[in-house]
Write an enzyme that holds these catalytic residues in place. Sequence first.
Site, PDB file in Angstrom:
ATOM      1  N   GLU A 194       2.674 -33.279 -11.525  1.00 16.73           N
ATOM      2  CA  GLU A 194       3.509 -33.498 -10.448  1.00 16.73           C
ATOM      3  C   GLU A 194       3.595 -35.444 -10.922  1.00 16.73           C
ATOM      4  O   GLU A 194       4.241 -36.498 -10.475  1.00 16.73           O
ATOM      5  CB  GLU A 194       2.766 -33.926  -9.171  1.00 16.73           C
ATOM      6  CG  GLU A 194       2.568 -32.178  -8.316  1.00 16.73           C
ATOM      7  CD  GLU A 194       1.819 -31.772  -8.756  1.00 16.73           C
ATOM      8  OE1 GLU A 194       1.550 -30.967  -7.622  1.00 16.73           O
ATOM      9  OE2 GLU A 194       1.081 -32.114 -10.003  1.00 16.73           O
TER      10      GLU A 194
ATOM     11  N   CYS B  77      -2.085 -30.304  -5.197  1.00 20.89           N
ATOM     12  CA  CYS B  77      -3.604 -30.563  -4.708  1.00 20.89           C
ATOM     13  C   CYS B  77      -4.319 -31.449  -4.146  1.00 20.89           C
ATOM     14  O   CYS B  77      -3.668 -32.213  -3.543  1.00 20.89           O
ATOM     15  CB  CYS B  77      -4.475 -30.749  -6.103  1.00 20.89           C
ATOM     16  SG  CYS B  77      -4.284 -32.258  -7.041  1.00 20.89           S
TER      17      CYS B  77
ATOM     18  N   CYS C 203      -2.767 -34.937  -5.780  1.00 21.78           N
ATOM     19  CA  CYS C 203      -1.308 -34.682  -6.455  1.00 21.78           C
ATOM     20  C   CYS C 203      -0.549 -34.871  -4.981  1.00 21.78           C
ATOM     21  O   CYS C 203       0.335 -36.361  -4.785  1.00 21.78           O
ATOM     22  CB  CYS C 203      -1.045 -34.006  -7.045  1.00 21.78           C
ATOM     23  SG  CYS C 203      -1.386 -33.698  -8.722  1.00 21.78           S
TER      24      CYS C 203
ATOM     25  N   THR D  18     -16.035  -5.432 -36.615  1.00 22.77           N
ATOM     26  CA  THR D  18     -15.021  -5.685 -36.890  1.00 22.77           C
ATOM     27  C   THR D  18     -14.628  -6.898 -37.599  1.00 22.77           C
ATOM     28  O   THR D  18     -14.066  -6.941 -38.861  1.00 22.77           O
ATOM     29  CB  THR D  18     -14.178  -5.540 -35.889  1.00 22.77           C
ATOM     30  OG1 THR D  18     -14.101  -4.923 -35.192  1.00 22.77           O
ATOM     31  CG2 THR D  18     -12.355  -6.589 -36.010  1.00 22.77           C
TER      32      THR D  18
ATOM     33  N   ASP E  65     -13.495  -6.210 -41.683  1.00 23.86           N
ATOM     34  CA  ASP E  65     -12.037  -7.129 -41.330  1.00 23.86           C
ATOM     35  C   ASP E  65     -12.325  -8.039 -41.936  1.00 23.86           C
ATOM     36  O   ASP E  65     -10.965  -8.519 -42.402  1.00 23.86           O
ATOM     37  CB  ASP E  65     -11.255  -6.558 -40.248  1.00 23.86           C
ATOM     38  CG  ASP E  65     -10.953  -4.735 -39.852  1.00 23.86           C
ATOM     39  OD1 ASP E  65     -11.408  -4.373 -41.129  1.00 23.86           O
ATOM     40  OD2 ASP E  65     -11.004  -4.927 -38.877  1.00 23.86           O
TER      41      ASP E  65
ATOM     42  N   GLU F 261      -9.493  -7.727 -29.439  1.00 28.07           N
ATOM     43  CA  GLU F 261      -8.868  -7.307 -30.760  1.00 28.07           C
ATOM     44  C   GLU F 261      -9.548  -6.241 -31.033  1.00 28.07           C
ATOM     45  O   GLU F 261      -9.359  -5.959 -32.291  1.00 28.07           O
ATOM     46  CB  GLU F 261      -8.637  -8.714 -31.521  1.00 28.07           C
ATOM     47  CG  GLU F 261      -7.768  -9.246 -30.960  1.00 28.07           C
ATOM     48  CD  GLU F 261      -7.140 -10.046 -31.846  1.00 28.07           C
ATOM     49  OE1 GLU F 261      -6.485  -9.641 -32.828  1.00 28.07           O
ATOM     50  OE2 GLU F 261      -6.193 -11.354 -31.909  1.00 28.07           O
TER      51      GLU F 261
END
Length: 365
Positions: free
Chosen positions: A57, A80, A89, A201, A205, A297
């Site tokens: 804003e 707010c 705001c 992982t 990987d 993931e």
Amino acid sequence: MAAPEFPRADFMRAALRLARKGVGRTSPNPAVGAVAVRAGRVVGKGFHRAAGQPHAEVEALRDAGKAARGADLYVTLEPCVHHGRTGPCTDAILDAGIARVAYAMEDPNPKVSGAGAKRLREAGLSVHGGLLSEQARELNRGYCRWIVSGKPFVTLKLAVSLDGQIAAAGGDSRWITGEKARGAVHRMRSEADAVLVGGETVRRDDPLLTARLPGARNPKRLVLTARPAALVRKRVCREPGGELLVACPSGVPRRETEAIRKLGARILPLPSRGGKIRAADLLAALGAEGITSLLVEGGGRTAGWLAAEGAVDRYVVFVAPLLLGEGVRAMTGWMCRAPGSGTRLAFTSVRRVGPDIMLIAEPAT
């Protein structure tokens, strides 16, 4: 002369497009956009760029300058009314002389919820709430979860073959899905506060866990492991990216954590029983870090653990037109005796991404 139509969805859509620029960059604050409109023309634009910086804003009102007086303000979140890192705001709106305010969604923050709109109405402004609220809520699903529960919104991403494997029998997973699907994952990373993988992982990987797209920001990288010392030679520790957090059981010996701490990683010790961590404790610790959105993931054990404990809010599955036969399953470590005892989901989106299919599902309500 008739007053201009109010509110108009096209102006709120413009505010939503601005808000999207802040997704992944404002946490723990929400991503918010705003436009000031006078006589049917946009005279000011703004969005929240980062926590501690001016709210949307204020940016839009500054951009509008004197043209803000008597104008309409469209904002994607209820303004707010409390003091935080910046002032309310609502005060800025009143000082600028705005005549009417339309906001998309009510702020779920108990310090604001309904109070911002009430303050503006009491000051004599015309206020309209709820315009394109679902779109605004989707942009801020992490904030909406975190502000009321203290825990992040959890998205589990899987890339699988048509027969449900995340890797071939030898463990190789590069590449099951195509380039466009991998690009979509990098965008998901750039919009998440943190990305999580299990230690297995990382050891297998050796991923970077970065968002490799032009202009993208990197999320915090989180590894869940009881063997932090085994990570020290991996790229996640040695190459640049988002801050590295290592979550491990609180009883892990100091010799396991010291070497990785020297490389700049931060240790998150979590309560455990018999070496096992509860998903709720992990999410509470992440919420305390200001992490509002978590992208998971892998691997299969981590995915299965979170799913079994009901900790996943959204499943995003990329399905490739590929058959691998025997391989590495997408989820391991839990089972259901019958279909009726499984976790029932509802599809919310199905679309093509290059040669692959992207499925999005959430727990059925």
